[in-house]
Design an enzyme around this catalytic site. Structure first.
Site, mmCIF file in Angstrom:
data_model
loop_
_atom_site.group_PDB
_atom_site.id
_atom_site.type_symbol
_atom_site.label_atom_id
_atom_site.label_comp_id
_atom_site.label_asym_id
_atom_site.label_seq_id
_atom_site.Cartn_x
_atom_site.Cartn_y
_atom_site.Cartn_z
ATOM 1 N N ARG A 1 -22.006 0.083 57.015
ATOM 2 C CA ARG A 1 -21.554 1.488 56.969
ATOM 3 C C ARG A 1 -22.731 2.452 57.042
ATOM 4 N NH1 ARG A 1 -20.528 3.711 50.860
ATOM 5 N NH2 ARG A 1 -21.943 2.299 49.833
ATOM 6 N N GLU B 1 -4.516 10.701 55.842
ATOM 7 C CA GLU B 1 -4.978 9.861 56.949
ATOM 8 C C GLU B 1 -4.050 9.937 58.158
ATOM 9 O OE1 GLU B 1 -4.460 8.817 53.823
ATOM 10 O OE2 GLU B 1 -6.519 8.674 53.079
ATOM 11 N N ARG C 1 -19.241 -2.460 52.979
ATOM 12 C CA ARG C 1 -20.008 -1.704 51.989
ATOM 13 C C ARG C 1 -21.230 -2.489 51.531
ATOM 14 N NH1 ARG C 1 -19.118 -1.427 46.082
ATOM 15 N NH2 ARG C 1 -19.973 0.528 45.286
#
Lengths: 319, 281
Positions: free
Chosen positions: A8, A56, A165
């Site tokens: 990311r 979203e 992540r």
């Protein structure tokens, strides 16, 4: 000294870099810009950055409208929400009209860690790859992520980009002869006894598994499958023919992900034993990333065990 | 708008209704009720208000755009586009046929003149907002229209889009709610009451206008008034009659998705034809 960086973070840098080069790129986020790392682009190009709040479905729809008006639109959220919550919008507003929207799903898989099962998306590869016309990318490290972002921009049409992540080793950066091509897997190590096809952060684990296997006299071929769709069927089938058995490994449900895609390919062209390694069709849980990987068996040792099982199945098949 | 022009538009709207009936009757499939309630709105927009439309160049980047968020009402949109010249009127007879490009729900890739693929309800306003935002970004003067159903706005995404359009001050975005009071399972009042719609849209930061959705001059005037409003998007709440123009279909829930049998078709055709002749005469 090995460099460790999450995909990311590498993504955020790449988006800012390529976004600066292409004024048609517009970026949406749904109140997670600090986490998805779209914020770097937002700070550099505020006029092309739209934080639309925790919504979203609307974000994907607005991006579709932007793309219909000629833009290259990137939308961001955790994989759970960009691929999961907004699934209908991705399918109907983006993919059905084949609009130039790039769906970014960060924090995919168990490696999100302590946030737990609600945020550990292990279904996104499946959800995205079953939509006609969708491209699905899952880079393994920082170097490959930058290449994937560039390829996504150059490709006209919908694309899903899966990011993590966790900080992962940047293994492809200094790999001799490494070349990223959308739709083409990369052979990281040659081998003759079994093939391990890996995607995302399981690529690094697959490389370690090959080292374990080597000590036991088993020669494993390692394929880095960064593009899950369109799948590099040619490379997979060649590996099936030459090694006779495959292990797939992914930080995803063993259903419908890379394992499913590989099975679909070999079942048609070269049926060989395939062991699908990943999350065994169950939800994740809260915990430290490293502990979760061990608890759910996403380790080099487990991959090596699967490889040995695959080799034994091959022997059984021959007999 | 001059009375002569109003009458011309009324003739066009009558032709749209007739072609709508013919198309739906040819395939025995489609959503006639909501198509007829939206027919006047679409006619005024495409034949009077939308700028830089060029059937020879449907993707002209400077054109006004329309998103039919109630994407099942192609029974009205496709006749409007055909009469406008985007494709042959005779092709309407192939509506929903397996070998036709005229899909059941609005489709932008293969149907000339369609600006956005829709059908899954609640998604069109977001796409329209995205287009309007692109116009702002590119400093282009085009406007974007979105036509929604009053049942459709039960979808939460509509209200997500409503907030975003207000945040970005999309005064180049004009929405219509086709308030016919009916949805597939019953009246909106019994399925999911949504009134007071004006207060809701105002509370979301929109300029709100209320009109009779079958009054052609009122539709035109409302679009002009929306153009006068700076700094916020406009929502036009258009009170309509589902099944408008065919007496036995008007305000009847069953005509959301039902198609007429031969006898009903003949009766409907006679009514619509008589109306057209009356307007032309």
């Amino acid at each position: 000294m090995a460099e460790f960086i999450s995909t990311r973070v590498a993504y955020g840098r790449a988006l800012k870099k390529f976004g600066g080069q292409n004024p048609d790129i517009v970026v949406f986020d749904a109140d997670l810009a600090c986490c998805t790392k779209s914020e770097g682009f937002g700070q550099a190009f505020p006029e092309r950055f739209f934080n639309v709040g925790i919504a979203e479905a609307n974000m994907v729809g607005m991006a579709a409208g932007m793309a219909a008006a000629g833009k290259i639109a990137f939308v961001h959220s955790f994989a759970m929400f960009s691929a999961g919550r907004a699934y209908d919008q991705v399918r109907n507003s983006v993919c059905y009209p084949h609009l130039n929207v790039k769906i970014v799903g960060s924090h995919a898989g168990l490696s999100v860690g302590e946030d737990g099962a609600t945020h550990q998306c292990i279904e996104d590869i499946g959800l995205m790859r079953v939509i006609p016309g969708m491209t699905v990318l899952c880079p393994c490290d920082a170097n490959e992520t930058e290449a994937a972002v560039k390829a996504a921009i150059e490709q006209n049409g919908p694309c899903y980009l899966r990011l993590g992540r966790a900080e992962v080793e940047n293994i492809t950066a200094n790999l001799p002869g490494y070349h990223f091509e959308l739709g083409k897997g990369t052979t990281l190590a040659d081998g003759k006894d079994v093939t391990i096809a890996a995607t995302g952060l399981m690529v690094q684990n697959a490389v370690k598994a090959a080292e374990i296997l080597k000590k036991e006299g088993i020669s494993a071929r390692i394929l880095d499958i960064h593009t899950i769709k369109p799948l590099d069927t040619e490379l997979i089938v060649k590996a099936a023919k030459e090694t006779g058995a495959i292990v797939t490994t992914e930080e995803h449900n063993v259903l419908c992900g890379l394992g499913g895609a590989v099975c679909e390919a070999v079942s048609r062209y070269c049926p060989v034993p395939v062991i699908r390694h990943g999350v065994d069709d169950r939800f994740g849980k809260s915990g430290k990333y490293e502990d979760l990987m061990v608890r759910y068996g996403l380790t080099p040792e487990k991959i090596a065990e699967c490889a040995k099982e695959a080799v034994s199945l091959k022997a059984g098949q021959a007999g | 708008m001059e009375q002569k022009r109003v009458k011309e538009l009324a003739v066009t709207a009558a032709k749209v209704r007739l072609e709508c009936l013919e198309a739906i009757n040819a395939c025995h499939s489609g959503h006639i009720g909501g198509a007829l309630s939206a027919a006047d709105i679409l006619t005024v927009l495409y034949f009077e208000k939308m700028k830089n439309l060029d059937p020879e160049n449907p993707k002209n980047p400077d054109r006004d755009r329309l998103v039919l968020s109630k994407g099942h009402c192609t029974g009205a949109l496709y006749p409007v586009l055909a009469l406008k010249g985007y494709f042959p009127v005779k092709d309407l007879k192939t509506f929903r046929h397996i070998d036709s490009y005229l899909s059941g729900h609005a489709e932008m890739k293969h149907v000339p003149g369609v600006d956005m693929s829709t059908g899954s309800l609640g998604q069109g306003l977001s796409a329209a907002a995205g287009m309007a935002l692109a116009a702002k970004l590119d400093k282009k003067p085009y406007r974007v229209f979105a036509v929604m159903g009053d049942g459709e706005i039960e979808e939460g995404q509509i209200w997500e889009a409503a907030m975003a359009a207000a945040k970005y001050k999309l005064d180049n975005l004009v929405g219509f709610v086709d308030v016919n009071g009916l949805q597939i399972d019953g009246t909106t009042e019994e399925i999911m009451p949504s009134e007071p719609l004006d207060e809701k849209w105002e509370a979301f930061g929109w300029n709100v206008l209320k009109i009779d959705g079958h009054d052609l001059r009122a539709i035109s005037d409302a679009v002009d008034a929306a153009g006068e409003c700076s700094g916020k998007p406009t929502m036009i709440l258009a009170k309509t009659v589902k099944g408008k123009g065919i007496s036995f279909m008007e305000n009847k829930v069953m005509w959301h998705g039902n198609t007429p049998d031969e006898e009903e078709y003949q009766k409907a055709k006679a009514e619509l034809t008589a109306r057209l002749l009356e307007l032309e005469g």
